[in-house]
Structures are given as structure tokens and as C-alpha cells.
Design a protein around this motif. Structure first.
Motif, mmCIF file in Angstrom:
data_model
loop_
_atom_site.group_PDB
_atom_site.id
_atom_site.type_symbol
_atom_site.label_atom_id
_atom_site.label_comp_id
_atom_site.label_asym_id
_atom_site.label_seq_id
_atom_site.Cartn_x
_atom_site.Cartn_y
_atom_site.Cartn_z
ATOM 1 N N GLY A 82 39.977 35.694 45.933
ATOM 2 C CA GLY A 82 39.212 36.752 45.291
ATOM 3 C C GLY A 82 38.364 37.518 46.283
ATOM 4 N N LYS A 83 37.815 36.807 47.261
ATOM 5 C CA LYS A 83 37.003 37.460 48.282
ATOM 6 C C LYS A 83 37.827 38.436 49.103
ATOM 7 C CE LYS A 83 33.819 36.520 52.079
ATOM 8 N NZ LYS A 83 33.155 35.470 52.909
ATOM 9 N N VAL A 84 39.046 38.015 49.460
ATOM 10 C CA VAL A 84 39.938 38.899 50.228
ATOM 11 C C VAL A 84 40.277 40.151 49.415
ATOM 12 C CG1 VAL A 84 42.249 39.105 51.234
ATOM 13 C CG2 VAL A 84 40.909 37.019 51.577
ATOM 14 N N LYS A 85 40.548 39.938 48.126
ATOM 15 C CA LYS A 85 40.892 41.071 47.257
ATOM 16 C C LYS A 85 39.732 42.049 47.134
ATOM 17 C CE LYS A 85 43.258 41.998 42.907
ATOM 18 N NZ LYS A 85 43.866 41.391 41.693
ATOM 19 N N ILE A 86 38.528 41.501 47.025
ATOM 20 C CA ILE A 86 37.337 42.353 46.923
ATOM 21 C C ILE A 86 37.156 43.182 48.184
ATOM 22 C CG2 ILE A 86 34.803 42.268 46.931
ATOM 23 C CD1 ILE A 86 36.010 42.092 44.173
ATOM 24 N N GLU A 87 37.360 42.562 49.339
ATOM 25 C CA GLU A 87 37.218 43.287 50.605
ATOM 26 C C GLU A 87 38.257 44.394 50.721
ATOM 27 O OE1 GLU A 87 37.441 40.241 53.524
ATOM 28 O OE2 GLU A 87 35.335 39.623 53.285
ATOM 29 N N GLU A 88 39.465 44.132 50.253
ATOM 30 C CA GLU A 88 40.517 45.158 50.286
ATOM 31 C C GLU A 88 40.184 46.318 49.350
ATOM 32 O OE1 GLU A 88 44.004 43.023 49.221
ATOM 33 O OE2 GLU A 88 44.365 42.220 51.249
ATOM 34 N N LEU A 89 39.706 45.953 48.161
ATOM 35 C CA LEU A 89 39.341 46.997 47.202
ATOM 36 C C LEU A 89 38.166 47.818 47.700
ATOM 37 C CD1 LEU A 89 39.710 45.198 43.749
ATOM 38 C CD2 LEU A 89 41.004 47.171 44.559
ATOM 39 N N ARG A 90 37.218 47.163 48.371
ATOM 40 C CA ARG A 90 36.063 47.885 48.914
ATOM 41 C C ARG A 90 36.514 48.896 49.960
ATOM 42 N NH1 ARG A 90 32.934 43.760 50.580
ATOM 43 N NH2 ARG A 90 31.779 43.637 48.608
ATOM 44 N N ALA A 91 37.464 48.482 50.794
ATOM 45 C CA ALA A 91 37.996 49.403 51.802
ATOM 46 C C ALA A 91 38.740 50.569 51.150
ATOM 47 C CB ALA A 91 38.928 48.645 52.751
ATOM 48 N N ASP A 92 39.518 50.263 50.098
ATOM 49 C CA ASP A 92 40.231 51.328 49.377
ATOM 50 C C ASP A 92 39.258 52.300 48.724
ATOM 51 O OD1 ASP A 92 42.624 50.191 50.072
ATOM 52 O OD2 ASP A 92 42.922 49.148 48.156
ATOM 53 N N LEU A 93 38.171 51.753 48.188
ATOM 54 C CA LEU A 93 37.169 52.599 47.535
ATOM 55 C C LEU A 93 36.475 53.502 48.541
ATOM 56 C CD1 LEU A 93 35.676 53.416 44.993
ATOM 57 C CD2 LEU A 93 34.154 51.458 45.293
ATOM 58 N N GLN A 94 36.168 52.971 49.710
ATOM 59 C CA GLN A 94 35.561 53.784 50.762
ATOM 60 C C GLN A 94 36.503 54.904 51.196
ATOM 61 O OE1 GLN A 94 34.584 50.885 53.749
ATOM 62 N NE2 GLN A 94 32.595 50.371 52.827
ATOM 63 N N ALA A 95 37.786 54.591 51.281
ATOM 64 C CA ALA A 95 38.777 55.611 51.640
ATOM 65 C C ALA A 95 38.880 56.681 50.556
ATOM 66 C CB ALA A 95 40.137 54.958 51.874
ATOM 67 N N ALA A 96 38.810 56.255 49.288
ATOM 68 C CA ALA A 96 38.869 57.210 48.180
ATOM 69 C C ALA A 96 37.644 58.123 48.176
ATOM 70 C CB ALA A 96 38.976 56.457 46.858
ATOM 71 N N ARG A 97 36.487 57.560 48.476
ATOM 72 C CA ARG A 97 35.277 58.373 48.563
ATOM 73 C C ARG A 97 35.386 59.398 49.678
ATOM 74 N NH1 ARG A 97 31.245 53.225 47.999
ATOM 75 N NH2 ARG A 97 31.022 53.227 45.713
ATOM 76 N N ALA A 98 35.929 58.962 50.805
ATOM 77 C CA ALA A 98 36.107 59.882 51.933
ATOM 78 C C ALA A 98 37.074 61.003 51.566
ATOM 79 C CB ALA A 98 36.615 59.112 53.153
ATOM 80 N N GLU A 99 38.125 60.659 50.833
ATOM 81 C CA GLU A 99 39.106 61.661 50.400
ATOM 82 C C GLU A 99 38.469 62.672 49.455
ATOM 83 O OE1 GLU A 99 42.783 63.483 50.477
ATOM 84 O OE2 GLU A 99 42.100 61.756 51.646
ATOM 85 N N TYR A 100 37.625 62.185 48.543
ATOM 86 C CA TYR A 100 36.937 63.086 47.615
ATOM 87 C C TYR A 100 35.968 64.004 48.356
ATOM 88 C CZ TYR A 100 33.515 64.608 44.152
ATOM 89 O OH TYR A 100 32.661 65.368 43.399
ATOM 90 N N LYS A 101 35.211 63.439 49.298
ATOM 91 C CA LYS A 101 34.272 64.252 50.073
ATOM 92 C C LYS A 101 35.009 65.313 50.882
ATOM 93 C CE LYS A 101 30.611 60.779 50.521
ATOM 94 N NZ LYS A 101 29.838 59.915 51.454
ATOM 95 N N LEU A 102 36.163 64.942 51.443
ATOM 96 C CA LEU A 102 36.954 65.907 52.209
ATOM 97 C C LEU A 102 37.463 67.027 51.309
ATOM 98 C CD1 LEU A 102 38.365 66.782 54.824
ATOM 99 C CD2 LEU A 102 40.277 65.276 54.203
ATOM 100 N N ALA A 103 37.940 66.668 50.128
ATOM 101 C CA ALA A 103 38.419 67.687 49.188
ATOM 102 C C ALA A 103 37.291 68.626 48.777
ATOM 103 C CB ALA A 103 39.021 67.010 47.952
ATOM 104 N N MET A 104 36.105 68.077 48.509
ATOM 105 C CA MET A 104 34.960 68.916 48.152
ATOM 106 C C MET A 104 34.553 69.813 49.311
ATOM 107 S SD MET A 104 33.844 68.837 45.067
ATOM 108 C CE MET A 104 32.235 69.588 45.357
ATOM 109 N N GLN A 105 34.622 69.268 50.537
ATOM 110 C CA GLN A 105 34.276 70.066 51.710
ATOM 111 C C GLN A 105 35.237 71.235 51.866
ATOM 112 O OE1 GLN A 105 34.652 68.019 55.471
ATOM 113 N NE2 GLN A 105 33.171 69.352 56.468
ATOM 114 N N GLN A 106 36.522 70.985 51.668
ATOM 115 C CA GLN A 106 37.512 72.058 51.759
ATOM 116 C C GLN A 106 37.280 73.111 50.673
ATOM 117 O OE1 GLN A 106 41.102 69.740 51.473
ATOM 118 N NE2 GLN A 106 41.280 69.462 53.701
#
Length: 391
Positions: free
Chosen positions: A355-379
Motif C-alpha cells: 500500500g505504501k508503494v502504491k501511495i507513493e506512485e499515486l502521489r507522483a502521478d498526482l504531482q505530474a497531473a498538477r504540473a500538466e494542469y498548470k502548464l495548460a493554464m499557462q498556455q
């Protein structure tokens, strides 16, 4: 901030032929004069004390918030549910604000939302700024029967009780009580002048700003289908109701200022009540709807500035693509956030290594999704800013 423009010609309205309401006219003229005279007399005869100022502040917020959190967001728009004790407090202090009973106030306000800016709007801004502010109060009301708009409130026994005893409650809580409390604190005159007359006058005109200036001065952030406007400055005088363009599009939302830094003491008061169990079912507009409204309004404003049809077509396609990209990125980020929350709750219960490994993977995916949203808003912002400068 840009100022709004009223229509050049007034629409035909009940107000054009309505007779003057002499009682309300006397009330609206007499109270400011009486407040100045009584307050001046108090300042002349006695020293100002901290306790008298505190009494004024208490009644100022108790009556004002009873209008915005009680009459407005609870009774008129059903933005949340409140415990009967809180409803009672809203009704007794709302009566002390002398803005009519909750039943009649809510009827007028629902008519306003249903017929905003047209002839049946009780405080139609197209009749003039002064009319929308206080002139409508000094006229006999619209002869049309809108009783069906408050029928749901007539079954509320507390609301019905306040409607029957509005004036008695208002005088008792709005003037007798602060005078008595002022006397206990050293000056009955101070309580009557400051927490009574002066407070009533200020609460009147500051809340009236919502009907007048909030339909005239500010930004149309979410919609231009009505005259309502967002104005951060006015929020400081209207208990957070200055974000009026948002409110007219999303009227059932218990908030007006949706960002953490928006000044909205009414929202904070409701949230505090919910924290202690006195309010529930707080309605919030889905963030994706708010985002879409903002993006659509920005696109509309840009399209209006572009005169060349060929240029408009080219840019409109580009804007639609970027807008869709922003919305999709936000939705994906939201789905990942919810997935992360569920998995995190499961991990807290199990405390497993997998479960800990899964949480860390999801946290990384969430950070990437946030970055993607910020990039889209910036564009999106870069494109719209460039277009704004170009035209």
C-alpha cells in the motif's frame, strides 16, 4: 476595475407609476439624520468607551450576517441547512436590521434573480443607481403576485412567526436591547446611538450596495448575461457579498468568495457553524463548472474585441483547443486526487508495504497531473494575453 454601464433607456417598470411609500421614505430619511444627531450628542456629552464600541461591533455583525448568512444564503437560496437555534438567531437579529421580514425579503430577492435587469426586478439597475440602492424601498411594491416564490418558507414555523411579529422583534432586539446593554456598560445613550441608530443606518446602506454598486462596478468574471459584477473592494462592506457575478450564476453555492483569500466573512461564519455541527449540507458548485464559466467568459470577451471574421475563426479554434486542454487536465487531476484519497484511507487502515508503494506512485502521478494542469493554464493565459494585446 472597470465600471459597468447601465442601459441608456429605462425599461418600462412598475416603478415608473408606483406611488411613494411614505412610511419607508420617512424611515430611510429619518434614520441617518437621527443616527448623526444621537451619535454626535453621545460624543459631546460622554467619553467613548471600548465597551460601547464592542457593543456596536457585535450588533453590526449580528444583524448584517443575519441578512447575508440567514435571509440570503440560507432562506432565499437554500445554500445550506441550519439548526433551528441558528435559524432563530438569524430571524431575531435579521428583524433588527429592519430590512423587512425574512418571508418578504426572500420573495423580493427570488423575484430579483428570476427577473434580473428586467421590468419585474424589484431593484432593477436599469432604473438607475439610486433606485437600485434605496429608491425601490421608497415605492409601493410591484402589484404582481409573486407569493408562489416563497411558498416553501411559509411552512417554516419560525419564519412564519417572525413574519407576524417582525416589527415588535425588530424594535426590541434592534433598539431596546442595545439601549439596555449600553446602560449596563455605562451609557444607555451610547448603546442607543451607536449599536442602535448608527448600526442600523450602516447595515442598511452597506447591504444595499449589493443591489446597486454590485450591479454597476466591477468585473463580469463568469457571465455577462446579467449586470451582476465581482468587486473585491465591495466585499469588505457587504460581508463578503461583493463577488456578485459568481453569485448570480451559481446562486445556490453557500459561498460568494470561492478563493481562500477572498474576503467573505459570511462564508467563514457558515463554515464555522458547520464545524460545530450547527450547519450542514453546505452546497458547493463543482470546480469544473466554475473553471468552464471563467474560461468561456474570457473567450467571449476576446471574441468581442476581434473585428475580422477570418481572424476570429482562426483564434476561436485555437482558444477552443486550449480551453478543452485545460478542462481535461483539471478533470484528470481531480480524478487522481479522489483516487489518491481513497487509497490513502485504505493504506492508513492496513499499513501494508504494498500500500505504501502504491501511495507513493499515486502521489507522483498526482504531482505530474498538477504540473500538466498548470502548464495548460499557462498556455491558455499566454494565448489570451497575446490576443488581447494584438487586438
Amino acid at each position: 476595475m472597470k465600471s459597468g454601464r447601465m442601459q441608456s433607456s429605462k425599461s418600462v417598470s412598475w416603478a415608473d407609476t408606483a406611488e411613494r411609500d411614505w412610511f419607508n421614505t420617512f424611515f430611510m430619511v429619518f434614520f441617518p439624520i437621527a443616527a448623526v444627531l444621537a451619535t454626535g450628542l453621545y460624543f459631546y456629552l460622554q467619553d467613548i468607551t471600548t465597551s460601547q464600541i464592542a457593543l456596536f461591533v457585535f450588533f453590526y455583525f449580528a444583524t448584517g450576517l443575519s441578512i447575508t448568512a440567514g435571509y440570503h444564503r440560507l432562506f432565499a437560496h437554500r445554500g445550506y441547512e441550519a439548526h433551528p437555534i441558528i435559524q432563530f438567531i438569524y430571524l431575531v437579529f435579521g428583524a433588527a436590521a429592519f430590512q423587512n421580514s425574512a418571508l418578504k425579503w426572500c420573495r423580493d430577492h427570488r423575484v430579483h434573480h428570476l427577473h434580473v435587469d428586467n421590468e419585474d426586478d424589484p431593484y432593477n439597475i436599469n432604473q438607475g443607481l439610486w433606485f437600485a440602492h434605496v429608491g425601490w424601498v421608497c415605492r409601493q411594491g410591484n402589484p404582481k403576485n409573486f407569493s408562489h416564490l416563497h411558498r416553501d418558507l411559509t411552512t417554516n414555523k419560525l419564519v412564519a412567526w417572525q413574519d407576524r411579529n417582525f416589527m415588535l422583534i425588530g424594535v426590541t432586539v434592534g433598539f431596546v436591547l442595545p439601549t439596555l446593554l449600553g446602560g449596563l456598560l455605562g451609557s444607555a445613550l451610547g448603546g442607543f446611538a451607536l449599536a442602535g441608530l448608527l448600526r442600523t443606518t450602516l447595515v442598511h446602506h452597506f447591504t444595499f450596495f449589493i443591489n446597486s454598486l454590485s450591479h454597476y462596478w466591477g468585473q463580469q468574471t463568469y457571465t455577462d448575461r446579467n449586470s451582476a459584477r465581482d468587486n473585491f473592494f465591495l466585499a469588505f462592506f457587504t460581508y463578503g457579498e461583493g463577488f456578485h457575478n459568481f453569485h448570480h450564476l451559481f446562486s445556490n453555492d453557500y459561498r460568494n468568495g470561492i478563493r481562500w483569500f477572498d474576503f467573505d466573512p459570511t462564508k467563514w461564519a457558515i463554515s464555522t457553524l458547520a464545524f460545530f455541527g450547527f450547519a450542514s449540507q453546505l452546497k458547493k458548485t463543482p470546480q469544473i463548472q466554475i473553471l468552464r464559466a471563467r474560461l468561456n467568459m474570457r473567450k467571449v470577451k476576446l471574441e468581442r474585441k476581434i473585428s475580422c471574421s477570418e481572424t476570429l475563426q482562426n483564434w476561436s479554434t485555437k482558444l477552443d483547443q486550449l480551453k478543452s486542454k485545460v478542462e481535461q487536465a483539471y478533470l484528470e487531476m481531480g480524478e487522481l486526487r479522489e483516487h489518491y484519497r481513497r487509497e490513502y484511507q485504505a493504506f492508513k487502515a492496513e499499513k501494508s508495504a504494498a500500500g505504501k508503494v502504491k501511495i507513493e506512485e499515486l502521489r507522483a502521478d498526482l504531482q505530474a497531473a498538477r504540473a500538466e494542469y498548470k502548464l495548460a493554464m499557462q498556455q491558455w493565459r499566454m494565448c489570451t494575453s497575446a490576443l488581447m494585446k494584438a487586438v
